[in-house]
Scaffold this motif. Structure first.
Motif, short mmCIF file in Angstrom:
data_model
loop_
_atom_site.label_atom_id
_atom_site.label_comp_id
_atom_site.label_asym_id
_atom_site.label_seq_id
_atom_site.Cartn_x
_atom_site.Cartn_y
_atom_site.Cartn_z
N GLY A 3 31.90 84.19 84.38
CA GLY A 3 30.55 84.70 84.20
C GLY A 3 29.60 83.96 85.11
N TYR A 4 28.48 84.56 85.35
CA TYR A 4 27.44 83.97 86.18
C TYR A 4 26.20 83.70 85.33
CZ TYR A 4 30.20 85.02 90.30
OH TYR A 4 31.19 85.05 91.24
N PRO A 5 25.24 82.97 85.87
CA PRO A 5 24.02 82.72 85.09
C PRO A 5 23.45 84.03 84.56
CG PRO A 5 23.96 81.49 87.15
CD PRO A 5 25.16 82.40 87.22
N SER A 6 23.06 84.01 83.30
CA SER A 6 22.58 85.25 82.70
C SER A 6 21.36 85.06 81.81
CB SER A 6 23.70 85.88 81.87
OG SER A 6 24.08 85.01 80.83
N LYS A 7 20.85 83.85 81.72
CA LYS A 7 19.66 83.64 80.89
C LYS A 7 18.46 84.24 81.62
CE LYS A 7 21.58 80.85 77.84
NZ LYS A 7 21.86 81.22 76.52
N PRO A 8 17.75 85.19 81.00
CA PRO A 8 16.62 85.80 81.69
C PRO A 8 15.35 84.94 81.70
CG PRO A 8 16.89 86.79 79.53
CD PRO A 8 18.04 85.82 79.72
N ILE A 9 15.26 84.01 80.75
CA ILE A 9 14.05 83.19 80.64
C ILE A 9 14.45 81.72 80.57
CG2 ILE A 9 12.04 82.63 79.21
CD1 ILE A 9 12.03 85.54 78.30
N GLY A 10 13.80 80.89 81.39
CA GLY A 10 14.01 79.45 81.35
C GLY A 10 12.88 78.78 80.58
N LEU A 11 13.19 77.75 79.84
CA LEU A 11 12.18 76.98 79.12
C LEU A 11 12.00 75.65 79.84
CD1 LEU A 11 13.37 77.65 75.46
CD2 LEU A 11 11.64 78.88 76.78
N PHE A 12 10.81 75.41 80.35
CA PHE A 12 10.53 74.21 81.12
C PHE A 12 9.48 73.37 80.41
CE2 PHE A 12 12.33 77.21 84.01
CZ PHE A 12 13.12 76.45 84.84
N ILE A 13 9.75 72.07 80.32
CA ILE A 13 8.85 71.15 79.65
C ILE A 13 8.55 70.00 80.60
CG2 ILE A 13 8.60 69.55 77.70
CD1 ILE A 13 10.56 71.28 76.15
N ARG A 14 7.29 69.60 80.64
CA ARG A 14 6.96 68.42 81.46
C ARG A 14 7.72 67.23 80.90
NH1 ARG A 14 3.18 65.12 78.93
NH2 ARG A 14 2.26 66.05 77.09
N SER A 39 17.78 70.29 69.09
CA SER A 39 16.87 69.51 69.92
C SER A 39 15.47 70.08 69.75
CB SER A 39 17.28 69.58 71.39
OG SER A 39 18.53 68.97 71.58
N VAL A 40 14.51 69.21 69.45
CA VAL A 40 13.14 69.65 69.21
C VAL A 40 12.23 68.90 70.18
CG1 VAL A 40 11.30 69.83 67.51
CG2 VAL A 40 13.69 69.98 66.77
N PRO A 41 11.68 69.60 71.18
CA PRO A 41 10.80 68.92 72.14
C PRO A 41 9.45 68.60 71.53
CG PRO A 41 10.95 71.24 72.68
CD PRO A 41 11.89 71.00 71.53
N MET A 42 8.85 67.48 71.98
CA MET A 42 7.54 67.08 71.49
C MET A 42 6.46 68.05 72.00
SD MET A 42 5.68 63.37 71.79
CE MET A 42 5.27 63.41 73.52
N ASP A 43 6.63 68.53 73.22
CA ASP A 43 5.64 69.41 73.83
C ASP A 43 6.17 70.84 73.89
OD1 ASP A 43 3.63 67.39 74.59
OD2 ASP A 43 5.28 66.63 75.82
N GLU A 44 5.26 71.79 73.94
CA GLU A 44 5.64 73.20 74.00
C GLU A 44 6.22 73.53 75.38
OE1 GLU A 44 3.60 77.56 73.31
OE2 GLU A 44 2.72 75.79 72.39
N ALA A 45 7.25 74.35 75.38
CA ALA A 45 7.90 74.74 76.63
C ALA A 45 7.16 75.90 77.28
CB ALA A 45 9.34 75.15 76.36
#
Length: 106
Positions: A3-14, A39-45
């Protein structure tokens, strides 16, 4: 390659802190949590629509063969080191492989 990358949306956090939830508090002996914790990030993605159309993994057969061969060698070395099949997690950045976790394969 199955399979190849298939995630349509990436979540990026500073650069931030990520907490681990232990809501069920269970663990499988010898399996280091085995995905039982969130996993729970402190900041919103920030949600970003991903575009794989220029990714060398998709476009460049020589790059793909080189990276996948390197991943296979690393996986084999880790399994030989621990003496059993492993669930290995890591990152490839700038052609280098960084292993961030390994545990016995269930």
């Amino acid at each position: 390659v199955l399979g190849y990358p298939s995630k349509p949306i990436g979540l990026f956090i500073r650069k931030s802190i990520i907490f681990r939830s232990d809501s069920n508090g269970e663990d499988l002996e010898g399996y280091a949590g085995a995905g039982l914790y969130d996993s729970v990030p402190m900041d919103e993605a920030e949600k970003v629509i991903l575009d794989y159309s220029s990714d060398p993994l998709i476009l460049d057969a020589n790059f793909r063969k080189s990276i996948l061969s390197s991943i296979a060698r690393v996986g084999s070395a880790i399994e030989q080191l621990y003496g059993s099949p492993q669930d290995i997690e890591g990152v490839v950045k700038d052609g280098k492989i960084f292993v961030v976790q390994t545990r016995p394969q269930m």
